[in-house]
Design an enzyme around this catalytic site. Structure first.
Site, PDB file in Angstrom:
ATOM      1  N   GLU A 191       0.818  -1.300  -0.118  1.00 43.76           N
ATOM      2  CA  GLU A 191      -0.083  -0.020  -0.032  1.00 43.76           C
ATOM      3  C   GLU A 191       0.878   1.202   0.024  1.00 43.76           C
ATOM      4  O   GLU A 191       0.289   2.275  -0.457  1.00 43.76           O
ATOM      5  CB  GLU A 191      -0.956  -0.023   1.157  1.00 43.76           C
ATOM      6  CG  GLU A 191      -2.137  -0.952   1.113  1.00 43.76           C
ATOM      7  CD  GLU A 191      -2.912  -0.784  -0.129  1.00 43.76           C
ATOM      8  OE1 GLU A 191      -3.281   0.593  -0.161  1.00 43.76           O
ATOM      9  OE2 GLU A 191      -3.486  -1.772  -0.653  1.00 43.76           O
ATOM     10  N   SER A 469     -53.498 -24.612  34.455  1.00 44.04           N
ATOM     11  CA  SER A 469     -53.074 -25.291  35.651  1.00 44.04           C
ATOM     12  C   SER A 469     -51.741 -25.359  36.204  1.00 44.04           C
ATOM     13  O   SER A 469     -51.277 -26.129  37.291  1.00 44.04           O
ATOM     14  CB  SER A 469     -53.469 -26.910  35.301  1.00 44.04           C
ATOM     15  OG  SER A 469     -54.685 -26.920  34.896  1.00 44.04           O
TER      16      SER A 469
END
Length: 774
Positions: A191, A469
């Protein structure tokens, strides 16, 4: 005379000449140049302020990372071979030879695993290589082949999500000292070869780029240095314009003027854009190494470093998952450059070029993998942390989630609902499930709906539905806490009743099957889930007393003090039901559910430890009696169908729950290891054809059948003794007598009468003979 002299002087004065066009242009240009210089100086001063203020005060917003619980391996650990493979894959391990860190190999039931090591809140777990066998749902033959010996090892936990900043950027901060060998050389060779020699810009590179751009009439080529790339990423947009390039160059000069090269390079390593997943961007090499390779940055090998460096030019174009051929060519180009510059020997370069891409099949994270569970984690974190700190401080959050159990819970829920949908006219059913560790209250799995990956309405946390229940064990617990009045064999009336209220309304409950049985033993009334005995017992002990019991077990929702609450008109979320049942599973010790074990800062320093909290809220003796009846639910009562799928050797306790018209189907139950609560219903609260036994129980059963676990075998608490009784007659009896049942009693509440077998020698002999084989 004076007038004449003045006229003469005026006549002899030289005439002014008008400036030429060239002179006028030069003067105008000079003035414009001066103005431009002043403006440039002012603009430079402004940019300098921007650069210095943001660079010196820069504080990357790093999201908090959320991890599952680590997989712990040791002799005797409960896990199946398929679950082990799944855990390894979720943690980013790859199938291979088992010699390289992060790989595993299976030969039959034998596994070779090479761990990566990980920094936990209580210390670092080093790399190891181990061998083990998985047989019968257990780990055997565990041995450490390489590394420090230890009787138990923790694998790197799977990253399951994060809490992200609003801007959508994600990163893992690193320093230059973290860089693996040759990484810096690869980056600069590719780069910016002259990085340590230029002053922010490279004039020759810029000149070449300008000529190309002038010929094209637009920006087609860049001559950017790393410093310019950093300036663009930190301060500027991605627009390719000449003005933006000018600002980029100025800012690069200013950065180099003020800051050290190493500081600039380190910032670049953390800022560079290297990919995208959903709405999150992958910034910096630290996160990219995890995202693509599931490795720490410092552990990258040369071919992996070369790939990441090569991707800087175009993360999307060179994406190794979508474009592997382009990525491979680009990676090898980086390796070629290193070889040409003499940075690596030809043999090293050849080895790196011949290596596969080695990219993990799936990223280390995407959008939150388990959104329903992360939702609960967020709510627990909100007690101690601000949202902005969670989004930006890079905290590491270690949770209780068990990936293999979570995956099974999601799979079973989705598949079972799909089966319910076949041939049914019902509107699309939904479901929720909460799974906890029975003894610790740690939430191991949480399913918020049939589409577990959807981060929408979380039914496990927010669906407030009547529990039916499921309330009954708490009604009977309230009664059994009064051993002078109630035992498991106390006869209770299964006979109709009607209540009239002051407003003239009449309530006349009935059993699900519309039958009445006269007097029945209390344990049978609970295990068969008969309504009429429950209401009578609840009215006898008092509705306020039952409400107080529920509140002691962690129920925080408002409960209307009407008799209908005795049959489950109480509305609760699945996670709240799990909290209440946790106390039943732990013999009356309320254990607040928790999803978080530890929180550390970005450097691994512990911030919070979420320790186990236990509060005794009920008499363990009375709870033991309820647990007995809940075990009877599974063997003889409404939950008995579970043993068509689950081995009868696995001791279980549970309770079904159904509301009017099957609008809500519930099941809550536990083994020796796990507590799971399941709900099935419709989002529009419409009726279904399901009961607790036909809707929620099948999901619960199929899930529990897939997880290796121990039986529920409660320790008999002090003050409880077992006696052989004839529960229908309410008397003590001999073990081998007809209708004999071994039932627990709180000491002093057992029946005083005795009825033997009247000398039935054949029955006694048969019982003795059967006992030889038990």
């Amino acid at each position: 005379m004076p007038k004449k002299s003045a006229a003469k002087r005026k006549k002899n004065q030289p005439r002014k000449t008008r400036p030429t066009l060239r002179q006028r242009l030069w003067s105008l240009g000079w003035r414009l140049g001066l103005i431009m210089l002043v403006l440039l100086a002012g603009w430079t001063v402004y940019l300098d302020a921007v650069v210095t203020s943001r660079f010196e005060g820069r504080r990357f917003e790093v999201p908090s990372r959320v991890y599952a619980r680590p997989l712990e391996l040791y002799d005797g650990a409960a896990i199946s071979a398929s679950a082990l493979r799944q855990d390894l894959e979720l943690a980013g391990y790859r199938s291979g030879d088992g010699s390289r860190p992060g790989t595993w190999q299976q030969n039959g039931s034998r596994f070779l695993i090479s761990t990566r090591g990980f920094g936990f809140a209580d210390g670092d777990e080093p790399r190891r290589r181990l061998s083990l066998t998985v047989s019968g749902g257990r780990v055997t033959g565990y041995r450490v082949l390489e590394g420090d010996n230890s009787p138990i090892i923790r694998l790197e936990p799977a990253e399951i999500g994060g809490i992200y900043p609003a801007h959508g950027e994600d990163r893992v901060l690193i320093s230059l000292e973290d860089a693996p060998p040759l990484f810096e050389e690869a980056l600069l060779t590719t780069e910016d070869r002259s990085y340590y020699d230029h002053f922010g810009i490279a004039p020759l590179s810029i000149g070449r780029a300008m000529m190309a751009n002038i010929k094209a009439g637009r920006v087609v080529q860049g001559g950017s240095t790393l410093t310019q790339q950093l300036a663009k990423n930190l301060y500027l947009s991605r627009d390719q314009t000449l003005i933006r390039k000018g600002n980029e160059a100025l800012m690069a000069l200013l950065l180099e003027w003020h800051y050290d090269k190493r500081d600039i390079l380190e910032t670049y390593l953390n800022e560079v854009y290297l990919g995208q997943t959903g709405s999150r961007s992958i910034n910096g090499f630290g996160l990219a190494s995890q995202f693509y390779f599931r490795k720490r940055f410092q552990n990258l090998e040369l071919h992996e470093s070369a790939l990441l460096v090569g991707m800087v030019k175009g993360p999307s174009y060179y994406d190794p998952r979508r474009n592997p051929e382009r990525a491979l060519a680009r990676r090898n180009l980086v390796i070629d450059l290193l070889e040409e510059d003499g940075v690596v020997e030809p043999a090293v370069a050849d080895k790196a070029r011949s290596a596969p891409l080695d990219v993990a099949a799936r990223p280390s994270w995407s959008e939150n993998r388990y959104p329903a569970f992360i939702d609960l984690v967020r709510r627990h974190l909100a007690r101690d942390y601000r949202q902005e700190d969670l989004q930006s401080n890079g905290l590491r959050i270690f949770t209780t989630l068990h990936p293999a159990i979570q995956e099974q819970a999601e799979k079973v829920t989705s598949q079972t609902l799909d089966q319910f949908d076949q041939g049914s006219s019902n509107t699309r059913l939904e479901a929720a499930m909460v799974v906890t560790s029975r003894d610790s209250g740690e939430v191991l799995a949480l399913v918020g709906g049939r589409d577990a990956g959807f981060a929408g309405f979380n039914r496990a946390l927010d669906a407030r539905r009547p529990i039916g229940s499921l309330v009954k064990p708490f009604v009977y617990l309230t009664a059994l806490s009064r051993p002078d009045r109630y035992t498991l064999i106390t006869p209770v009336k299964d006979v109709g009743l009607a209540l009239e209220f002051e407003n003239g309304q009449r309530w006349e409950p009935g059993n699900f099957d519309h039958k009445q049985r006269g007097e029945v033993p209390l344990h049978q009334a609970l295990s068969r889930s008969w309504n009429l005995p429950t209401v009578r017992v609840g009215l006898d002990v008092g509705v306020p007393a039952v409400i107080a019991t529920l509140q002691d077990f962690g129920v925080t929702s408002d409960i209307n003090p009407y008799p209908s609450m005795l049959l489950g008109s109480v509305t609760m979320e699945p996670v709240a039901v799990a909290q209440a049942y946790q106390g039943l599973a732990t013999s009356g010790f309320n254990t607040p559910l928790r999803t978080i074990r530890d929180v550390t800062d970005a450097n691994g320093e512990a911030l919070s430890r979420y320790k186990l909290e236990v509060n005794q809220v009920a008499d363990p003796a009375a709870v033991h009696l309820v647990q007995y009846a809940m075990q009877e639910v599974m063997r003889e009562g409404t939950g008995r169908s579970a043993y068509r799928t689950i081995s009868e050797n696995l001791g279980l306790a549970g309770k079904t729950g159904t509301t009017d018209d099957g609008r809500d189907s519930w099941f809550a139950g536990f083994s020796g290891d796990l507590l799971a609560v399941t709900w099935v219903g419709r989002d529009d609260n419409g009726p279904t054809s399901l009961t607790g036994a036909t809707g929620a129980l099948p999901i619960w059963t199929r899930f529990m059948a897939t997880i290796p676990q121990h039986s529920f075998s409660p320790v008999v608490p002090d003050g409880v003794q077992y006696h052989w009784v004839n529960s229908e007659k309410g008397v003590l009896t001999d073990e081998h007598c007809e209708n004999a049942r071994l039932i627990p009693f709180i000491v002093g509440s057992e029946p005083q009468g005795f009825e033997g077998c009247d000398g039935d020698f054949s029955r006694r002999l048969r019982g003795w003979f059967e006992g030889l084989f038990q």
